[in-house]
Design a protein around this motif. Structure first.
Motif, PDB file in Angstrom:
ATOM      1  N   CYS A   1      62.287   0.462 -39.807  1.00 49.67           N
ATOM      2  CA  CYS A   1      62.704  -0.259 -41.197  1.00 49.67           C
ATOM      3  C   CYS A   1      63.571  -1.366 -40.556  1.00 49.67           C
ATOM      4  O   CYS A   1      63.668  -2.369 -41.379  1.00 49.67           O
ATOM      5  N   PHE A   2      64.398  -1.204 -39.659  1.00 51.41           N
ATOM      6  CA  PHE A   2      65.587  -2.235 -39.259  1.00 51.41           C
ATOM      7  C   PHE A   2      64.742  -2.425 -37.759  1.00 51.41           C
ATOM      8  O   PHE A   2      65.434  -1.913 -36.794  1.00 51.41           O
ATOM      9  N   LEU A   3      63.945  -3.228 -37.624  1.00 54.84           N
ATOM     10  CA  LEU A   3      63.248  -3.314 -36.351  1.00 54.84           C
ATOM     11  C   LEU A   3      63.573  -4.848 -35.549  1.00 54.84           C
ATOM     12  O   LEU A   3      63.994  -5.761 -36.209  1.00 54.84           O
ATOM     13  N   ASN A   4      63.460  -4.723 -34.307  1.00 53.49           N
ATOM     14  CA  ASN A   4      63.082  -6.081 -33.633  1.00 53.49           C
ATOM     15  C   ASN A   4      61.558  -6.413 -33.186  1.00 53.49           C
ATOM     16  O   ASN A   4      60.785  -5.638 -33.643  1.00 53.49           O
TER      17      ASN A   4
ATOM     18  N   LYS B   1      60.022  -6.406 -30.444  1.00 51.29           N
ATOM     19  CA  LYS B   1      59.171  -5.578 -29.727  1.00 51.29           C
ATOM     20  C   LYS B   1      58.773  -4.362 -30.324  1.00 51.29           C
ATOM     21  O   LYS B   1      57.504  -4.032 -30.367  1.00 51.29           O
ATOM     22  N   VAL B   2      59.635  -3.699 -31.390  1.00 55.77           N
ATOM     23  CA  VAL B   2      59.191  -2.632 -32.162  1.00 55.77           C
ATOM     24  C   VAL B   2      58.123  -3.051 -32.996  1.00 55.77           C
ATOM     25  O   VAL B   2      56.877  -2.672 -33.204  1.00 55.77           O
ATOM     26  N   LEU B   3      57.906  -4.501 -33.680  1.00 53.74           N
ATOM     27  CA  LEU B   3      56.888  -4.875 -34.685  1.00 53.74           C
ATOM     28  C   LEU B   3      55.759  -5.056 -33.942  1.00 53.74           C
ATOM     29  O   LEU B   3      54.487  -4.643 -34.457  1.00 53.74           O
ATOM     30  N   PHE B   4      55.765  -5.737 -32.910  1.00 49.32           N
ATOM     31  CA  PHE B   4      54.478  -6.096 -32.145  1.00 49.32           C
ATOM     32  C   PHE B   4      53.796  -5.127 -31.359  1.00 49.32           C
ATOM     33  O   PHE B   4      52.597  -5.065 -31.099  1.00 49.32           O
ATOM     34  N   ARG B   5      54.667  -4.214 -30.949  1.00 50.38           N
ATOM     35  CA  ARG B   5      54.110  -3.303 -29.830  1.00 50.38           C
ATOM     36  C   ARG B   5      53.857  -1.878 -30.520  1.00 50.38           C
ATOM     37  O   ARG B   5      52.587  -1.236 -30.435  1.00 50.38           O
TER      38      ARG B   5
ATOM     39  N   VAL C   1      62.856  -3.559 -43.689  1.00 50.09           N
ATOM     40  CA  VAL C   1      64.243  -4.040 -44.545  1.00 50.09           C
ATOM     41  C   VAL C   1      64.464  -5.437 -43.720  1.00 50.09           C
ATOM     42  O   VAL C   1      65.062  -6.462 -44.458  1.00 50.09           O
ATOM     43  N   SER C   2      64.522  -5.408 -42.365  1.00 50.24           N
ATOM     44  CA  SER C   2      64.910  -6.351 -41.397  1.00 50.24           C
ATOM     45  C   SER C   2      64.177  -6.598 -40.378  1.00 50.24           C
ATOM     46  O   SER C   2      63.571  -5.516 -39.723  1.00 50.24           O
TER      47      SER C   2
ATOM     48  N   ASN D   1      64.392 -11.247 -31.403  1.00 51.99           N
ATOM     49  CA  ASN D   1      65.271 -11.120 -30.271  1.00 51.99           C
ATOM     50  C   ASN D   1      64.576 -10.969 -28.956  1.00 51.99           C
ATOM     51  O   ASN D   1      64.993 -11.277 -28.106  1.00 51.99           O
ATOM     52  N   TYR D   2      63.374 -10.557 -29.069  1.00 52.11           N
ATOM     53  CA  TYR D   2      62.897  -9.880 -27.865  1.00 52.11           C
ATOM     54  C   TYR D   2      61.842 -10.887 -27.120  1.00 52.11           C
ATOM     55  O   TYR D   2      61.892 -10.913 -25.925  1.00 52.11           O
TER      56      TYR D   2
END
Length: 141
Positions: A55-58, A60-64, A78-79, A83-84
């Motif tokens: 829910c509050f991801l960067n 790296k979490v989104l794409f991987r 949520v956001s 940054n990765y």
């Protein structure tokens, strides 16, 4: 941060450290938040809550982890802290296209890591930072 006396103390400590030390802001933040009080150090008293990483991801979490799983295709975080990856602005624009513009395949051109997904005809380095689409990969010998 929630408006508390402890959060104010943390921000004042951070402002002082940023003005007087050569330290990365994220490192100093983590140091101040997690370093306990001791006879030689007084902690600020702030506490940390862990939020759901999907829910509050960067990026790296989104794409991987989020993008490849069908269970998350309708998920809206949520956001997303971009940054990765080194291609921050371009990825941010595509994330906006996905979540605000409703373009379902807006993230498909990106690797989970650095660069764009390779076209097999272009070679595996094509699209990575420092490697243009027209550049020839160095031959392995």
């Amino acid at each position: 941060l929630q408006a508390t006396h402890e959060a104010l103390a943390l921000m004042e400590r951070m402002a002082q450290r940023m003005a007087t030390e050569s330290v990365w802001d994220q490192s100093a933040y983590n140091q101040e938040l997690f370093r306990p009080s001791s006879p030689v150090h007084k902690g600020v008293g702030a506490t940390m809550r862990v939020m759901r990483l999907e829910c509050f991801l960067n990026t790296k979490v989104l794409f991987r982890y989020v993008r490849p799983h069908a269970a998350f295709h309708a998920h809206r975080p949520v956001s997303a802290h971009v940054n990765y990856h080194p291609e921050k602005e371009m990825r941010m624009a595509d994330i906006s296209k996905l979540y605000h513009g409703g373009v379902p395949n807006a993230l498909e051109r990106w690797n989970a890591g650095e660069g764009m997904r390779p076209n097999p005809a272009d070679g595996s380095c094509s699209g990575k930072v420092g490697m243009g689409r027209a550049d020839e990969p160095h031959p392995l010998r």
